[in-house]
Design a protein around this motif. Structure first.
Motif, PDB file in Angstrom:
ATOM      1  N   ASN A   1      -5.758  -1.758   6.194  1.00  0.00           N
ATOM      2  CA  ASN A   1      -6.270  -1.522   4.838  1.00  0.00           C
ATOM      3  C   ASN A   1      -5.813  -2.626   3.890  1.00  0.00           C
ATOM      4  OD1 ASN A   1      -7.583   0.963   5.412  1.00  0.00           O
ATOM      5  ND2 ASN A   1      -5.605   2.001   5.392  1.00  0.00           N
ATOM      6  N   PRO A   2      -6.744  -3.199   3.121  1.00  0.00           N
ATOM      7  CA  PRO A   2      -6.369  -4.269   2.180  1.00  0.00           C
ATOM      8  C   PRO A   2      -5.876  -3.736   0.836  1.00  0.00           C
ATOM      9  CG  PRO A   2      -8.747  -4.036   2.251  1.00  0.00           C
ATOM     10  CD  PRO A   2      -8.196  -3.030   3.230  1.00  0.00           C
ATOM     11  N   ILE A   3      -5.163  -4.604   0.123  1.00  0.00           N
ATOM     12  CA  ILE A   3      -4.677  -4.311  -1.228  1.00  0.00           C
ATOM     13  C   ILE A   3      -5.738  -4.766  -2.230  1.00  0.00           C
ATOM     14  CG2 ILE A   3      -2.887  -4.838  -2.938  1.00  0.00           C
ATOM     15  CD1 ILE A   3      -1.034  -5.471  -0.512  1.00  0.00           C
ATOM     16  N   PRO A   4      -6.099  -3.934  -3.197  1.00  0.00           N
ATOM     17  CA  PRO A   4      -7.131  -4.333  -4.166  1.00  0.00           C
ATOM     18  C   PRO A   4      -6.576  -5.141  -5.342  1.00  0.00           C
ATOM     19  CG  PRO A   4      -6.507  -2.051  -4.550  1.00  0.00           C
ATOM     20  CD  PRO A   4      -5.698  -2.521  -3.361  1.00  0.00           C
ATOM     21  N   LEU A   5      -7.252  -6.224  -5.675  1.00  0.00           N
ATOM     22  CA  LEU A   5      -7.021  -6.995  -6.911  1.00  0.00           C
ATOM     23  C   LEU A   5      -8.386  -7.352  -7.467  1.00  0.00           C
ATOM     24  CD1 LEU A   5      -4.216  -9.619  -6.041  1.00  0.00           C
ATOM     25  CD2 LEU A   5      -3.920  -7.404  -7.155  1.00  0.00           C
TER      26      LEU A   5
ATOM     27  N   LEU B   1       0.829  -1.195   0.000  1.00  0.00           N
ATOM     28  CA  LEU B   1       0.000   0.000   0.000  1.00  0.00           C
ATOM     29  C   LEU B   1       0.867   1.250   0.000  1.00  0.00           C
ATOM     30  CD1 LEU B   1      -2.358  -1.217   2.852  1.00  0.00           C
ATOM     31  CD2 LEU B   1      -3.086  -0.903   0.476  1.00  0.00           C
ATOM     32  N   PRO B   2       0.305   2.387  -0.401  1.00  0.00           N
ATOM     33  CA  PRO B   2       1.022   3.654  -0.200  1.00  0.00           C
ATOM     34  C   PRO B   2       1.268   3.864   1.292  1.00  0.00           C
ATOM     35  CG  PRO B   2      -0.877   3.945  -1.659  1.00  0.00           C
ATOM     36  CD  PRO B   2      -0.990   2.570  -1.082  1.00  0.00           C
ATOM     37  N   GLU B   3       2.382   4.487   1.631  1.00  0.00           N
ATOM     38  CA  GLU B   3       2.754   4.636   3.045  1.00  0.00           C
ATOM     39  C   GLU B   3       1.676   5.319   3.873  1.00  0.00           C
ATOM     40  OE1 GLU B   3       6.632   5.714   4.457  1.00  0.00           O
ATOM     41  OE2 GLU B   3       7.564   5.118   2.564  1.00  0.00           O
ATOM     42  N   GLU B   4       0.953   6.276   3.275  1.00  0.00           N
ATOM     43  CA  GLU B   4      -0.079   6.978   4.036  1.00  0.00           C
ATOM     44  C   GLU B   4      -1.244   6.072   4.417  1.00  0.00           C
ATOM     45  OE1 GLU B   4      -0.701   8.128  -0.382  1.00  0.00           O
ATOM     46  OE2 GLU B   4       0.969   7.803   1.005  1.00  0.00           O
ATOM     47  N   ASN B   5      -1.344   4.907   3.756  1.00  0.00           N
ATOM     48  CA  ASN B   5      -2.403   3.941   4.083  1.00  0.00           C
ATOM     49  C   ASN B   5      -1.913   2.832   5.004  1.00  0.00           C
ATOM     50  OD1 ASN B   5      -4.156   5.348   2.447  1.00  0.00           O
ATOM     51  ND2 ASN B   5      -3.921   3.992   0.687  1.00  0.00           N
ATOM     52  N   MET B   6      -0.713   2.997   5.555  1.00  0.00           N
ATOM     53  CA  MET B   6      -0.151   1.947   6.411  1.00  0.00           C
ATOM     54  C   MET B   6       0.091   2.431   7.847  1.00  0.00           C
ATOM     55  SD  MET B   6       2.374  -0.335   4.014  1.00  0.00           S
ATOM     56  CE  MET B   6       3.528   0.954   3.572  1.00  0.00           C
ATOM     57  N   THR B   7      -0.665   3.427   8.269  1.00  0.00           N
ATOM     58  CA  THR B   7      -0.509   3.907   9.643  1.00  0.00           C
ATOM     59  C   THR B   7      -1.400   3.143  10.620  1.00  0.00           C
ATOM     60  OG1 THR B   7      -2.152   5.634   9.219  1.00  0.00           O
ATOM     61  CG2 THR B   7       0.169   6.242   8.949  1.00  0.00           C
TER      62      THR B   7
END
Length: 306
Positions: free
Chosen positions: A239-243, A208-214
């Motif tokens: 937050n999950p990763i979309p596929l 994920l982008p770093e801002e979504n990993m807090t």
């Protein structure tokens, strides 16, 4: 006659030694000899200990830990070349560059050594960890060891020698283009020991982008395959990763070493046994701190004007 007996005994010994192999539940059959998850402790005693992974994360029972600050990623943005390999029970990519993670109350810097995945069947439930009983379609593990170690085997003798960053996946309506090369490569590794080179990839494109990993969870656990060694500091991002559906289904085209479809590659959740699962403060607490600082500053300014 003695030769026939000897051959029979040799065959029996070889057959019995094969029965000690571990496998996932989808590989267990009446005429098979592998040991499914319920019998992994027969393969390695550590699989029956009290600090096992994966677990079900019950959000209302998690404990806020303000020391779980944002991570610092080093080398995650750097491009590298590596091989994606079907190792008989998953697909794995070794990481040949100096990439590391620190911060987040890890205590030490940990270097990335490999990543692999766990999934269900045709994009159905397949994550190892669950959240409030929800099982996601797939789960990514980026495996790190403390900087001072050169091998996972060495880190396995340290109670906190391994740090795994875990990510869930969710089904999206559109493809995740960052995964296109990786998904395409799966066509070349359908059989055990199949491998193909991935070029110009980076760890950043898989996460994920770093801002979504807090927002993340932290607990102490184990490896999720035998030998189930209890030396892992687990971090799981909320937050999950979309596929999209087709990208998720692509993993079910792989095959186990026995030729069966490589599906259901997850260990069932294990008992928490009193362990605490901590949660990070996330951006909400940070925003509150900023607002408090602004409020204090403004108050002091007004006081000075008076």
């Amino acid at each position: 006659m003695k030769s026939l007996i000897s051959l029979y005994l040799l065959s029996f010994i070889l057959h019995s030694s094969g029965s000690a192999d571990w496998c996932y539940q989808t590989q267990v059959s009446c005429d098979g000899h592998c040991k499914g998850p319920e019998r992994w402790s027969e393969v390695n005693a550590d699989c029956g200990k009290a600090r096992q992974s994966p677990i079900n994360i019950v959000t209302k029972k998690t404990k806020l830990d303000e020391r779980l600050t944002p991570f610092k990623f080093t080398g995650y943005q750097n491009a590298f070349e590596s091989t994606v390999r079907n190792n008989g029970h998953s697909v794995q990519v070794n990481i040949p560059i100096a990439a590391a993670v620190s911060g987040g109350n890890l205590g030490d810097a940990y270097k990335a050594v490999q990543f692999h995945l766990h999934w269900g069947t045709d994009g159905g439930p397949g994550s190892e960890h669950t959240v409030d009983g929800e099982q996601y379609p797939m789960e990514l593990h980026i495996v790190h060891i403390k900087q001072r170690y050169n091998r996972i085997q060495d880190a396995s003798n340290d109670p906190s020698g391994i740090a795994v960053l875990g990510f869930f996946y969710e089904e999206s309506n559109t493809p995740n283009e960052k995964y296109n090369q990786f998904i395409y490569a799966l066509r070349s590794v359908q059989n055990t020991n199949g491998n193909v080179t991935l070029r110009k990839i980076s760890l950043n494109q898989f996460i994920l982008p770093e801002e979504n990993m807090t927002n993340y969870y932290r607990y102490e656990g184990s490896l999720t395959t035998p030998g189930c060694t209890e030396v892992v500091v687990w971090t799981f991002f909320e937050n999950p990763i979309p596929l999209d559906k087709e990208q998720l289904r692509a993993f079910s085209s792989l095959k186990f070493h026995d030729g069966k479809p490589m599906v259901g590659t997850f260990r069932p959740v294990q008992s928490r046994n009193g362990r605490t699962v901590y949660r990070s403060s996330g951006p909400a607490v940070l925003a509150s701190a900023v607002l408090l600082f602004v409020s204090i500053t403004t108050t002091c300014g007004l006081s000075h004007l008076n």
